[in-house]
Design a protein around this motif. Structure first.
Motif, PDB file in Angstrom:
ATOM      1  N   GLY A  99     -12.793 -41.954  17.792  1.00 46.22           N
ATOM      2  CA  GLY A  99     -11.806 -42.414  18.756  1.00 46.22           C
ATOM      3  C   GLY A  99     -11.127 -41.263  19.473  1.00 46.22           C
ATOM      4  N   SER A 100     -10.744 -40.248  18.736  1.00 47.65           N
ATOM      5  CA  SER A 100     -10.120 -39.067  19.356  1.00 47.65           C
ATOM      6  C   SER A 100     -11.077 -38.382  20.309  1.00 47.65           C
ATOM      7  CB  SER A 100      -9.670 -38.080  18.276  1.00 47.65           C
ATOM      8  OG  SER A 100      -8.714 -38.660  17.437  1.00 47.65           O
ATOM      9  N   PHE A 101     -12.333 -38.290  19.908  1.00 46.42           N
ATOM     10  CA  PHE A 101     -13.385 -37.695  20.738  1.00 46.42           C
ATOM     11  C   PHE A 101     -13.504 -38.465  22.055  1.00 46.42           C
ATOM     12  CE2 PHE A 101     -18.055 -37.099  21.561  1.00 46.42           C
ATOM     13  CZ  PHE A 101     -18.063 -35.720  21.669  1.00 46.42           C
ATOM     14  N   LEU A 102     -13.518 -39.782  21.973  1.00 49.30           N
ATOM     15  CA  LEU A 102     -13.613 -40.627  23.159  1.00 49.30           C
ATOM     16  C   LEU A 102     -12.398 -40.451  24.059  1.00 49.30           C
ATOM     17  CD1 LEU A 102     -14.837 -42.939  24.849  1.00 49.30           C
ATOM     18  CD2 LEU A 102     -13.740 -44.528  23.244  1.00 49.30           C
ATOM     19  N   VAL A 103     -11.208 -40.561  23.497  1.00 47.59           N
ATOM     20  CA  VAL A 103      -9.986 -40.458  24.292  1.00 47.59           C
ATOM     21  C   VAL A 103      -9.874 -39.071  24.931  1.00 47.59           C
ATOM     22  CG1 VAL A 103      -7.452 -40.474  24.193  1.00 47.59           C
ATOM     23  CG2 VAL A 103      -8.778 -42.303  23.108  1.00 47.59           C
ATOM     24  N   GLY A 126      -3.082 -48.988  16.461  1.00 57.35           N
ATOM     25  CA  GLY A 126      -3.352 -48.477  17.804  1.00 57.35           C
ATOM     26  C   GLY A 126      -2.222 -47.595  18.291  1.00 57.35           C
ATOM     27  N   ALA A 127      -0.981 -48.026  18.070  1.00 61.06           N
ATOM     28  CA  ALA A 127       0.170 -47.233  18.497  1.00 61.06           C
ATOM     29  C   ALA A 127       0.175 -45.876  17.808  1.00 61.06           C
ATOM     30  CB  ALA A 127       1.460 -47.988  18.200  1.00 61.06           C
ATOM     31  N   ALA A 128      -0.084 -45.849  16.509  1.00 60.36           N
ATOM     32  CA  ALA A 128      -0.116 -44.577  15.770  1.00 60.36           C
ATOM     33  C   ALA A 128      -1.246 -43.685  16.275  1.00 60.36           C
ATOM     34  CB  ALA A 128      -0.272 -44.840  14.276  1.00 60.36           C
ATOM     35  N   PHE A 129      -2.390 -44.278  16.551  1.00 58.26           N
ATOM     36  CA  PHE A 129      -3.528 -43.507  17.060  1.00 58.26           C
ATOM     37  C   PHE A 129      -3.183 -42.849  18.392  1.00 58.26           C
ATOM     38  CE2 PHE A 129      -7.188 -43.561  19.971  1.00 58.26           C
ATOM     39  CZ  PHE A 129      -7.952 -42.573  19.372  1.00 58.26           C
ATOM     40  N   LEU A 131      -0.248 -42.157  19.674  1.00 57.64           N
ATOM     41  CA  LEU A 131       0.754 -41.107  19.466  1.00 57.64           C
ATOM     42  C   LEU A 131       0.073 -39.837  18.981  1.00 57.64           C
ATOM     43  CD1 LEU A 131       3.672 -43.098  17.794  1.00 57.64           C
ATOM     44  CD2 LEU A 131       3.623 -42.125  20.113  1.00 57.64           C
ATOM     45  N   HIS A 132      -0.869 -39.970  18.068  1.00 62.25           N
ATOM     46  CA  HIS A 132      -1.636 -38.829  17.564  1.00 62.25           C
ATOM     47  C   HIS A 132      -2.419 -38.146  18.688  1.00 62.25           C
ATOM     48  CE1 HIS A 132      -4.008 -36.409  14.786  1.00 62.25           C
ATOM     49  NE2 HIS A 132      -5.078 -36.834  15.424  1.00 62.25           N
ATOM     50  N   CYS A 133      -2.856 -38.926  19.675  1.00 69.19           N
ATOM     51  CA  CYS A 133      -3.613 -38.381  20.813  1.00 69.19           C
ATOM     52  C   CYS A 133      -2.714 -37.724  21.855  1.00 69.19           C
ATOM     53  CB  CYS A 133      -4.437 -39.482  21.480  1.00 69.19           C
ATOM     54  SG  CYS A 133      -5.830 -40.074  20.494  1.00 69.19           S
ATOM     55  N   GLY A 134      -1.401 -37.800  21.679  1.00 66.52           N
ATOM     56  CA  GLY A 134      -0.490 -37.135  22.607  1.00 66.52           C
ATOM     57  C   GLY A 134       0.235 -38.052  23.570  1.00 66.52           C
ATOM     58  N   PHE A 135       0.022 -39.341  23.483  1.00 63.27           N
ATOM     59  CA  PHE A 135       0.758 -40.279  24.321  1.00 63.27           C
ATOM     60  C   PHE A 135       2.165 -40.437  23.772  1.00 63.27           C
ATOM     61  CE2 PHE A 135      -3.543 -41.276  25.417  1.00 63.27           C
ATOM     62  CZ  PHE A 135      -3.499 -41.757  26.713  1.00 63.27           C
ATOM     63  N   THR A 144       2.428 -49.784  26.879  1.00 65.23           N
ATOM     64  CA  THR A 144       3.147 -49.397  25.669  1.00 65.23           C
ATOM     65  C   THR A 144       3.192 -47.886  25.494  1.00 65.23           C
ATOM     66  OG1 THR A 144       1.130 -49.562  24.332  1.00 65.23           O
ATOM     67  CG2 THR A 144       2.541 -51.532  24.451  1.00 65.23           C
ATOM     68  N   HIS A 145       2.278 -47.168  26.150  1.00 67.56           N
ATOM     69  CA  HIS A 145       2.196 -45.713  26.006  1.00 67.56           C
ATOM     70  C   HIS A 145       1.803 -45.075  27.323  1.00 67.56           C
ATOM     71  CE1 HIS A 145       1.819 -47.164  21.900  1.00 67.56           C
ATOM     72  NE2 HIS A 145       2.232 -45.961  21.515  1.00 67.56           N
ATOM     73  N   VAL A 146       2.226 -43.825  27.495  1.00 68.50           N
ATOM     74  CA  VAL A 146       1.914 -43.080  28.709  1.00 68.50           C
ATOM     75  C   VAL A 146       1.684 -41.617  28.350  1.00 68.50           C
ATOM     76  CG1 VAL A 146       4.341 -42.569  29.257  1.00 68.50           C
ATOM     77  CG2 VAL A 146       2.633 -42.650  31.099  1.00 68.50           C
TER      78      VAL A 146
END
Length: 153
Positions: A99-103, A126-129, A131-135, A144-146
């Motif tokens: 997922g991180s690779f894709l994002v 999903g929200a935690a993921f 946030l981990h990706c930098g949103f 919900t995220h930006v």
């Protein structure tokens, strides 16, 4: 089992691969309908992630499709804002960097076209993921995220 992101490949998908039906079936068992909407929208031509700046990517491991996700214009924001859509990772590939690779690849693509990217998720995982990706969380009726690329330095 995937050992690291180095074993993963990402490709832009210009057509829906037949394996998308397996991902859709799995996602439906989890209560998600967004891959069903993806397939419907693709087939009727209403969204194929083919507008300038948009893309639809697939992550593969040993030739097997294990994740998908798209980037489009955000219909609820300014033209300089993109939206992550239809991001799904198979259950067996979660927690293994797919997922991180894709994002990461979607955001690299987005940075050349958009000033910010928004998304909407309705699960705590999903929200935690994201946030981990930098949103960062945002209070909005349509997101919900930006991530602002000027903030991502």
């Amino acid at each position: 089992m995937i050992e690291s992101a180095r074993e993963l490949t990402v490709r832009q998908l210009l057509e829906l691969p037949s394996a998308i039906l397996q991902l859709e079936a799995e996602s439906v068992t989890e209560g998600f309908r967004f891959l069903t909407r993806l397939i419907t929208d693709w087939r009727n031509g209403s969204n194929r992630f083919d507008q300038p700046g948009e893309c639809f990517l697939g992550v593969f491991c040993n030739g097997q499709l294990i994740a998908v996700g798209g980037l489009s214009y955000d219909p609820h924001a300014a033209p300089s804002v993109g939206r992550l859509r239809r991001v799904y990772v198979t259950r067996t590939s979660r927690g293994l960097k797919a997922g991180s690779f894709l994002v990461e690849h979607l955001l690299e693509h987005a940075a050349s076209r958009f000033q910010a990217v928004r998304l909407s998720t309705d699960t705590p995982e999903g929200a935690a993921f994201y946030l981990h990706c930098g949103f960062r969380p945002v209070e909005d009726d349509f997101a919900t995220h930006v991530m602002s690329f000027s903030d991502a330095t």
